[in-house]
Every structure is written in C-alpha cells, then in structure tokens.
Design a protein around this motif. Structure first.
Motif, PDB file in Angstrom:
ATOM      1  N   CYS A  11     -16.163   8.369  -3.552  1.00 32.73           N
ATOM      2  CA  CYS A  11     -15.771   6.367  -4.070  1.00 32.73           C
ATOM      3  C   CYS A  11     -17.665   5.832  -3.757  1.00 32.73           C
ATOM      4  N   ALA A  12     -18.054   5.849  -5.405  1.00 35.14           N
ATOM      5  CA  ALA A  12     -19.587   5.487  -5.459  1.00 35.14           C
ATOM      6  C   ALA A  12     -19.492   3.814  -4.918  1.00 35.14           C
ATOM      7  N   GLY A  13     -18.843   3.430  -4.615  1.00 37.11           N
ATOM      8  CA  GLY A  13     -19.585   1.281  -5.305  1.00 37.11           C
ATOM      9  C   GLY A  13     -18.958   1.196  -4.862  1.00 37.11           C
ATOM     10  N   ALA A  14     -18.191  -0.288  -3.874  1.00 35.01           N
ATOM     11  CA  ALA A  14     -16.759  -1.367  -4.033  1.00 35.01           C
ATOM     12  C   ALA A  14     -17.402  -2.177  -4.704  1.00 35.01           C
ATOM     13  N   ALA A  15     -17.715  -2.655  -6.498  1.00 31.33           N
ATOM     14  CA  ALA A  15     -17.984  -3.886  -7.295  1.00 31.33           C
ATOM     15  C   ALA A  15     -16.659  -4.774  -6.655  1.00 31.33           C
ATOM     16  N   LEU A  16     -15.067  -4.714  -6.411  1.00 29.47           N
ATOM     17  CA  LEU A  16     -14.107  -5.510  -5.498  1.00 29.47           C
ATOM     18  C   LEU A  16     -12.914  -5.116  -5.285  1.00 29.47           C
ATOM     19  N   ALA A  17     -12.603  -5.487  -4.619  1.00 27.85           N
ATOM     20  CA  ALA A  17     -12.041  -5.064  -3.220  1.00 27.85           C
ATOM     21  C   ALA A  17     -11.475  -6.410  -2.587  1.00 27.85           C
ATOM     22  N   LEU A  18      -9.742  -6.196  -2.064  1.00 29.83           N
ATOM     23  CA  LEU A  18      -9.445  -6.890  -0.493  1.00 29.83           C
ATOM     24  C   LEU A  18      -9.516  -5.851   0.396  1.00 29.83           C
ATOM     25  N   ASP A 218      -2.458  -1.360  -1.052  1.00 27.69           N
ATOM     26  CA  ASP A 218      -2.926  -2.499  -0.423  1.00 27.69           C
ATOM     27  C   ASP A 218      -3.579  -2.487  -1.841  1.00 27.69           C
ATOM     28  N   MET A 219      -3.977  -4.327  -1.021  1.00 25.32           N
ATOM     29  CA  MET A 219      -4.606  -4.353  -1.724  1.00 25.32           C
ATOM     30  C   MET A 219      -6.302  -4.493  -2.980  1.00 25.32           C
ATOM     31  N   PRO A 220      -6.710  -4.360  -1.552  1.00 26.83           N
ATOM     32  CA  PRO A 220      -7.936  -2.799  -1.377  1.00 26.83           C
ATOM     33  C   PRO A 220      -7.805  -2.186  -2.302  1.00 26.83           C
ATOM     34  N   THR A 221      -7.094  -0.914  -2.083  1.00 26.86           N
ATOM     35  CA  THR A 221      -6.975   0.324  -3.487  1.00 26.86           C
ATOM     36  C   THR A 221      -6.191   0.232  -4.657  1.00 26.86           C
ATOM     37  N   VAL A 222      -5.821  -1.510  -4.790  1.00 21.70           N
ATOM     38  CA  VAL A 222      -5.292  -1.804  -5.992  1.00 21.70           C
ATOM     39  C   VAL A 222      -6.671  -2.445  -6.365  1.00 21.70           C
ATOM     40  N   PHE A 223      -7.871  -2.863  -6.047  1.00 24.32           N
ATOM     41  CA  PHE A 223      -8.390  -3.146  -7.062  1.00 24.32           C
ATOM     42  C   PHE A 223      -9.706  -1.453  -7.286  1.00 24.32           C
ATOM     43  N   TYR A 224      -9.923  -0.742  -5.849  1.00 22.51           N
ATOM     44  CA  TYR A 224     -10.352   0.162  -5.909  1.00 22.51           C
ATOM     45  C   TYR A 224     -10.037   1.186  -7.554  1.00 22.51           C
ATOM     46  N   LEU A 225      -8.542   1.303  -7.620  1.00 21.31           N
ATOM     47  CA  LEU A 225      -7.758   2.205  -8.277  1.00 21.31           C
ATOM     48  C   LEU A 225      -8.449   1.625  -9.755  1.00 21.31           C
ATOM     49  N   ALA A 226      -8.507  -0.066  -9.642  1.00 21.04           N
ATOM     50  CA  ALA A 226      -8.763  -0.701 -11.883  1.00 21.04           C
ATOM     51  C   ALA A 226     -10.112  -0.414 -12.161  1.00 21.04           C
ATOM     52  N   GLY A 227     -10.711  -0.984 -10.278  1.00 20.49           N
ATOM     53  CA  GLY A 227     -11.868  -0.460 -11.541  1.00 20.49           C
ATOM     54  C   GLY A 227     -12.579   0.437 -11.289  1.00 20.49           C
ATOM     55  N   LEU A 284     -14.890  -8.026   0.957  1.00 27.77           N
ATOM     56  CA  LEU A 284     -12.885  -8.142   0.206  1.00 27.77           C
ATOM     57  C   LEU A 284     -12.919  -9.219  -0.588  1.00 27.77           C
ATOM     58  N   SER A 285     -13.479 -10.010  -0.515  1.00 23.95           N
ATOM     59  CA  SER A 285     -13.247 -11.250  -1.719  1.00 23.95           C
ATOM     60  C   SER A 285     -12.752 -11.670  -2.218  1.00 23.95           C
ATOM     61  N   ALA A 286     -12.659 -10.415  -3.848  1.00 31.48           N
ATOM     62  CA  ALA A 286     -12.009 -10.486  -4.834  1.00 31.48           C
ATOM     63  C   ALA A 286     -10.240 -10.886  -4.785  1.00 31.48           C
ATOM     64  N   SER A 287      -9.597 -10.438  -3.930  1.00 27.92           N
ATOM     65  CA  SER A 287      -8.183 -10.410  -3.749  1.00 27.92           C
ATOM     66  C   SER A 287      -7.480 -12.203  -3.341  1.00 27.92           C
ATOM     67  N   ALA A 288      -8.480 -13.529  -3.185  1.00 28.36           N
ATOM     68  CA  ALA A 288      -8.135 -14.744  -3.424  1.00 28.36           C
ATOM     69  C   ALA A 288      -7.848 -14.601  -5.230  1.00 28.36           C
TER      70      ALA A 288
END
Length: 295
Positions: A11-18, A218-227, A284-288
């Motif tokens: 993975c190159a980077g996490a711009a979003l995640a929970l 889980d939400m962090p993985t969902v964020f990564y997949l979508a982004g 992981l702030s994006a989950s809210a």
C-alpha cells in the motif's frame, strides 16, 4: 476484520481510513486474560530488562506481510507511519524502549492466535478479541474499536440503500478469517449465504465481475479499498454487531505472558495522556463521516 490480510499490492499511502477474526468467527468480547497493572517488585517486568521478553533488552513486535495502509505505510512496519506502527512505538516508549530497540518480525495473521510458543512479545495486526482466541493467547485491553463497513459499486441496485434491511437480498462477500462473516449473518441476515474469499483482491474481482453485490469488512479496510483499490466504489455505510458489542482490536501475546499487564498499563497511559486519540485522529479520522446503517 478488519483488513487486507493477504493483499498482494504494497500500500502506497493512507489518505483515508478508519481487520479480523477467526475462520469460524466468534462473538466479540472484552479481553479476558488481561492481568492487573503491576506494582512494587512486579513493575520490573515492565522494563527493557524484563525476563519475560522474547529477547532480553529488545521489544519484538509482529505483524503480517504485506503490511498495508492505513495500519502501516509503504509496507514498512518499522518506519513508524500508519496507525498500528505508531501505536506499537507508543507502547514501546511507555515500556522504556526507544525505536532502535524495537525489532519487527513477520507473523501470518492466521498463525498469530494459534496455541503454542511465540517468536514475538506482542503482535499488532487488527486482531479482534474473541473468547475462543483468548483460550490460546493473551490479549491486551482494546486499542481500537471497529465498525463493519459496506462497499458497493456506483450504479449498483444497492447504491442508495440506507438500511441493513435493504441489503437482505444482496449477494455479500467477506474475507476468510474475518469476523465480517458473523457480522453479516447476525445483523444483515441476508437471503443468500455470504460468499467467502481467500483474499481481498478476490473480493474486489468478484464485485467488479458482478458475482457479488457488496463487500462487508472493517471500516479501515473499506476506506482503503474505496480510495486506492477499487474504481467507482461507494461506501454505503457502517454498522456494529453482536448485540451492540463493538469489535475490539487487542495486542496479542503468548498465553500467560508476563508482559500482558505491562502492555495494558502502557495502553492505559496512552489513553490517559491523549496519545492514543492523537494517533487515531491522525490515521483513522475519516470514519466519523460515514453514515450508520440502521436495521
């Protein structure tokens, strides 16, 4: 769940995640094996000279490979970037270890909670605490509480669904060795049995090919997949499960480890001084911002 346990691409980077989670998922529970914080002579167990360490004078930390965002950055757990890398180093600091005395080792996710000897002091890998696992290993108190997330494609018949009931007819994919399978059965109660995939890449291909309508993880993985991994992906929402009991990630230690109480005290200090919240907010702030899917 949460989690790209076997994601092939680094993975190159996490711009979003929970992450996730046994092959035969179990109800989540609070860690049962944590001991009370040490005091007096017992406190010596919580220093770099502790005889309970895998290698005396060093803290050995395990995680899976590849190590992916937002938990780690650039597939390099030792760089301190990403939520779990930052948490590991923060715990190490509370135990008296600077970064030069932290060693990272690879431990496959499915092997981590198997009974037996361990070649690490603790494993940090989005490992959900379950009663079944706690029979074979120790868990720390929770360092992260995760919700399940639902990912669909834009243009899907379910793309505007606003409730769990609206997903009842959906063909849902989950990854093997994650708690998402039980979460789908308990909360969505779909008409079709969830499809189980060996890797998240397999899930993505199935979604793109129309074999499934949605991915639950889980939400962090969902964020990564979508982004980063899925074009035209839509995060439908998130939900808790198991009668309202949250899915909690704990640091995993060998059964009866003399370091369990030390790690718990370190986590308590990180919560009390605001460090854990700052790390969570940073990575992981994006989950809210994701809506909750009600029944």
């Amino acid at each position: 769940m949460l989690r790209l346990r076997t994601l092939v691409s680094a993975c190159a980077g996490a711009a979003l995640a929970l992450a996730a989670s046994a092959c035969a998922p179990q109800p989540e529970a609070k860690p049962a094996s944590a001991a009370a914080a040490p005091s007096g002579k017992a406190a010596s167990a919580c220093t770099p000279d502790s005889p309970h360490l895998y290698r005396r004078g060093r803290l050995t930390v395990a995680t899976d490979s590849p190590a992916y965002a937002p938990w780690f950055q650039d597939n390099k757990p030792a760089n301190g970037k990403g939520f779990e890398s930052a948490v590991a180093y923060a715990v190490a600091g509370k135990l008296g270890f600077d970064r030069s005395r932290v060693t990272w080792v690879v431990e496959p996710f499915d092997n981590s909670y198997a009974p037996g000897a361990k070649n690490f002091d603790f494993d940090i890998n989005q490992i959900s605490v379950t009663p079944q696992r706690a029979k074979a290993v120790d868990f720390s108190t929770s360092y992260y509480t995760a919700s399940q997330g639902v990912l669909v494609l834009d243009g899907s018949p379910y793309a505007k669904t606003a409730s769990l009931a609206g997903l009842k007819g959906a063909r849902i994919g989950v990854q093997v060795a994650t708690t998402s399978y039980q979460a789908v059965l308990d909360r969505i109660r779909p008409s079709h049995r969830p499809s189980v995939f060996n890797t998240t890449n397999d899930e993505i291909r199935a979604l793109q090919n129309g074999q499934i309508d949605a991915i639950v993880t889980d939400m962090p993985t969902v964020f990564y997949l979508a982004g980063a991994e899925l074009e035209h992906g839509r995060i439908l929402g998130q939900f808790g499960y198991s009668g309202g009991t949250p899915e909690e990630f704990g640091l995993l230690l060998k059964k009866g480890s003399g370091l369990t109480a030390c790690v718990n005290r370190a986590l308590a200090d990180l919560k009390a001084d605001g460090t854990l919240k700052r790390i969570t907010d940073q990575w992981l702030s994006a989950s809210a911002d994701v809506p909750e899917l009600k029944q």
